[in-house]
Design an enzyme around this catalytic site. Structure first.
Site, PDB file in Angstrom:
ATOM      1  N   ASP A   1     -17.506 -44.312 -12.405  1.00 31.79           N
ATOM      2  CA  ASP A   1     -17.025 -43.165 -11.742  1.00 31.79           C
ATOM      3  C   ASP A   1     -15.716 -43.043 -11.736  1.00 31.79           C
ATOM      4  OD1 ASP A   1     -16.266 -45.415 -10.096  1.00 31.79           O
ATOM      5  OD2 ASP A   1     -17.498 -45.141  -8.357  1.00 31.79           O
TER       6      ASP A   1
ATOM      7  N   ASP B   1     -16.975 -49.732 -12.304  1.00 34.77           N
ATOM      8  CA  ASP B   1     -18.022 -48.850 -12.191  1.00 34.77           C
ATOM      9  C   ASP B   1     -17.854 -47.495 -13.064  1.00 34.77           C
ATOM     10  OD1 ASP B   1     -19.238 -50.170 -10.305  1.00 34.77           O
ATOM     11  OD2 ASP B   1     -18.271 -49.031  -8.396  1.00 34.77           O
TER      12      ASP B   1
ATOM     13  N   ASP C   1     -13.145 -43.866  -9.685  1.00 33.57           N
ATOM     14  CA  ASP C   1     -12.431 -44.871  -9.206  1.00 33.57           C
ATOM     15  C   ASP C   1     -12.397 -45.835 -10.172  1.00 33.57           C
ATOM     16  OD1 ASP C   1     -11.572 -43.865  -6.842  1.00 33.57           O
ATOM     17  OD2 ASP C   1     -13.122 -45.055  -5.629  1.00 33.57           O
TER      18      ASP C   1
ATOM     19  N   GLU D   1     -15.405 -55.055 -10.869  1.00 29.64           N
ATOM     20  CA  GLU D   1     -14.868 -54.356  -9.919  1.00 29.64           C
ATOM     21  C   GLU D   1     -15.766 -54.470  -8.595  1.00 29.64           C
ATOM     22  OE1 GLU D   1     -15.023 -50.066 -10.619  1.00 29.64           O
ATOM     23  OE2 GLU D   1     -14.637 -49.523  -8.488  1.00 29.64           O
TER      24      GLU D   1
END
Ligand code: 0RA
Length: 647
Positions: free
Chosen positions: A511, A509, A513, A435
């Protein structure tokens, strides 16, 4: 029929009668298909069909079938009764001729629809020939007549028994155990077909009673005023239907040869994906379809396409519905009646008349078009259902096109953003789908170039929040993945032999997203390359959440618990100074990324299992929903869980 012809035929028949019935007993399968259970039941259909013919001609509204002791069956109707008058020249009654002459099934009159075919309609004489004994009772003109037969031969001439009320025919017979492998009738088999006949002849009452001593006295009575509409409701019972009332069309038309054709259909969509269409010609279940079914399908497809076009329901990019698009969730009964059906195929279960297709198509089309126009809410619901099916079909095609483009361009067209590895053996090669460009850059620098390829993805471009999966296939990033992986996608094009990397590692990541993108990628692999998941080729990288520096060393923690235990073991709880929380992969330099997430010696990889992919796909559909709030809640609630997939 002109009298000369009739007489000639009867003369000839009188000589051939016994020969004919002997032929039936010698080769029964020629006449009833087989001598097993199916053939046995055929005897009942043969008799019942004659009664149904009477009903269709408008002279009979009630049929009673009884299963009696010792494998005996009786079929009673309230029709006109088999003609009993004496044939002067032959010295025999018409009834005796009907019961002992092949192909004299009693179709003397020229009723428009009154011709059966196929295995049915070989005549009640065949039943007679294959019965140990058979007895016919007829009430006509206030008189009861009776005649008995043994293995097809009259025991005595037709007997006038005496005065009687009403009218009708009762045929009672015992199938010949010398002929049949089994003589035991199945209540359920009879019930299923009799119910079907009741549906196909609306208003006709048909009863079935099991009066065998060992039976539990089961009895069914069928009568459906709604005809094939009731049939379709019956088939859909227990299913979620798109519209409460089936669409019904009933039209009469004329065939090329001037013969009449009655075309009927009843249609009801359910929310499922299967098609259930029954086609009948002259009440015979044509399990192998035929021209009537082809005509019906063409009419349905055309009617829905024309409706959607006329009312502007197609978006520009849409290309109209194919036959398959209009058949998902379709339950229908198609029934035609015609005077000269040609049954084809091994089992005579396909209607072959060529002119039937066009006639049925225009008749049914006209009826459907009118219905759709008069019932906009239902029409729209059906069109919407077809559009959903059509979208799925276009997605599959897009998938195939993608692969074709790829194979045309060959390996030279590997995406520019891909930093490929040197080794070409997929057993050794692996690819990191990373990503973000910055993490991608770090991964490219930190990797082992010999075995590790890196493909950076721009997370934002995927825009997974709104696009349906088939649109996502058109996304540049996804195309890049497809090209890099090499196998092609979709059932038809997928070729495992062309897989370029044995391990496909998703690295996003830690998180929301990241979880989001991972969900999309898993869903994508699950839908379009499921074999890779099944074989365990797909992995998820586990970059650390914390880096803990102590002097020159950095320790990595993959969970909060681990972080705390490292801190304890290092003898420090001064978190603020030594602990770094990695918010994204981009915060790690190439060396760190290599050491924590990429080095095969030290990294933690999670192998994606089928269950994970199924779950991802489910999550994806929630992410796709139109409601924003549930989606946000869901993402927040599950972000952590998704991160810890398979732990
Ligand atoms: C020949 C001619 C007519 C009726 C039938 C046969 C007939 C056969 C069967 C077999 C079982 N039930 C049946 N009911 C009728 C027409 C008779 C007339 O014109 O009156």
């Amino acid at each position: 029929m002109e009298s000369n012809g009739t007489e000639r035929r009867y003369d000839a028949d009188s000589i051939q009668v016994l020969e004919g019935l002997e032929a039936v007993r010698k080769r029964p399968s020629m006449y009833i298909g087989s001598t097993c259970q199916l053939g046995l039941h055929h005897l009942v259909w043969e008799v019942v069909d004659n009664s149904v013919d009477e009903a269709q001609a408008g002279y009979c509204d009630s049929i009673d079938v009884r299963l009696l002791d010792e494998d005996v069956v009786s079929v009673l109707d309230n029709g006109r009764g088999i003609p009993t008058e004496m044939h002067a020249k032959m010295g025999r009654s018409a009834l005796e001729v009907v019961l002992t002459t092949l192909h004299a099934g009693g179709k003397f009159d020229n009723d428009a629809y009154k011709v059966s075919g196929g295995l049915h309609g070989v005549g009640v004489s065949v039943v007679n020939a294959l019965s140990e004994w058979l007895e016919v009772e007829v009430v006509r003109d206030g008189t009861l007549f009776r005649q008995s037969f043994r293995r097809g031969r009259p025991v005595a001439p037709l007997e006038m028994v005496g005065p009687a009320e009403g009218r009708g025919t009762k045929v009672t017979f015992k199938p010949d155990a010398e002929i049949f492998e089994t003589t035991e009738f199945s209540f359920d088999m009879l019930s299923k077909r009799l119910r079907e006949l009741a549906f196909l002849n609306s208003g006709l009452r048909i009863s079935l009673a099991d009066e065998r001593p060992e039976a539990t006295g089961k009895a069914h009575e069928f009568r459906y005023e709604g005809g094939i509409v009731s049939f379709v409701k019956f088939l859909n019972s227990g299913r979620h239907v798109l519209h409460a009332e089936p669409i019904a069309v009933r039209r009469e038309t004329v065939l090329d040869d001037g013969g009449f054709l009655l075309a009927e259909c009843a249609i009801q969509y359910n929310s499922g994906y299967n098609e259930e269409v029954f086609a009948f010609a002259n009440n015979i279940n044509t399990v192998d379809g035929g021209t009537h079914l082809t005509g019906f399908r063409a009419a349905l497809t055309r009617a829905l396409n024309d409706y959607a076009t006329a009312f502007g329901l197609f978006k520009k990019s849409d290309e109209g519905f194919t036959g398959n698009d209009v058949r998902e969730g379709l339950t229908a009964v198609v029934s035609v009646k015609l005077s000269a059906p040609q049954f084809e195929g091994q089992t005579k279960a396909r209607l072959g008349n060529r002119d039937v297709k066009g006639a049925v198509e225009s008749a049914i089309y006209a009826g459907l078009a009118a219905y759709l126009e008069e019932n906009p809410p239902i029409a729209r619901k059906i069109v919407q259902k077809c559009q959903e099916t059509s979208a799925a079909r276009l997605a599959a095609r897009k998938a195939r096109e993608l692969t074709r483009r790829k194979s045309a361009l060959e390996t030279a067209a590997l995406p520019g953003k891909l930093a490929d590895c040197t080794v070409t053996d997929p057993a050794e090669a692996e690819i990191f789908i990373v990503e973000g460009d910055s993490a991608g850059g770090s991964a490219k620098q930190g990797r082992n170039r010999y075995t590790q390829a890196v493909l950076p993805l721009r997370g934002k471009i995927l825009n997974v929040e709104k696009a349906p999966l088939h649109r996502i296939l058109g996304n540049a990033e996804i195309k890049t993945i497809v090209t890099a992986v090499g196998t092609g996608i979709g059932e038809e094009e997928f070729d495992l032999a062309r897989l370029r990397y044995g391990r496909i590692i998703i690295m996003t990541d830690a998180d929301v997203d990241g979880a989001h993108i991972r969900t999309l990628l898993l869903t994508f692999f699950y839908r379009y390359m499921p074999l890779l998941i099944e074989r365990g080729n797909i992995y998820i990288a586990q970059p650390p959440l914390y880096g803990i520096r102590k002097g020159k060393d950095t320790h990595y923690a993959y969970s909060e618990k681990e972080r705390d235990s490292i801190l304890r073991s290092l003898g420090t709880d001064d978190r603020s100074a030594a602990v770094q929380r990695y918010k994204g992969l981009g915060e790690m330099n190439p060396t760190q990324l290599w050491a924590t997430a990429m080095n095969p010696e030290t990294r933690i990889l999670l192998k994606v299992r089928m269950e994970d992919a199924v779950e991802a796909s489910h999550i994806f559909s929630i992410l796709m929903g139109d409601e924003v709030e549930p989606r946000r809640e869901f993402i927040q609630k599950h972000a952590a869980e998704v991160r810890n997939l398979d732990v």
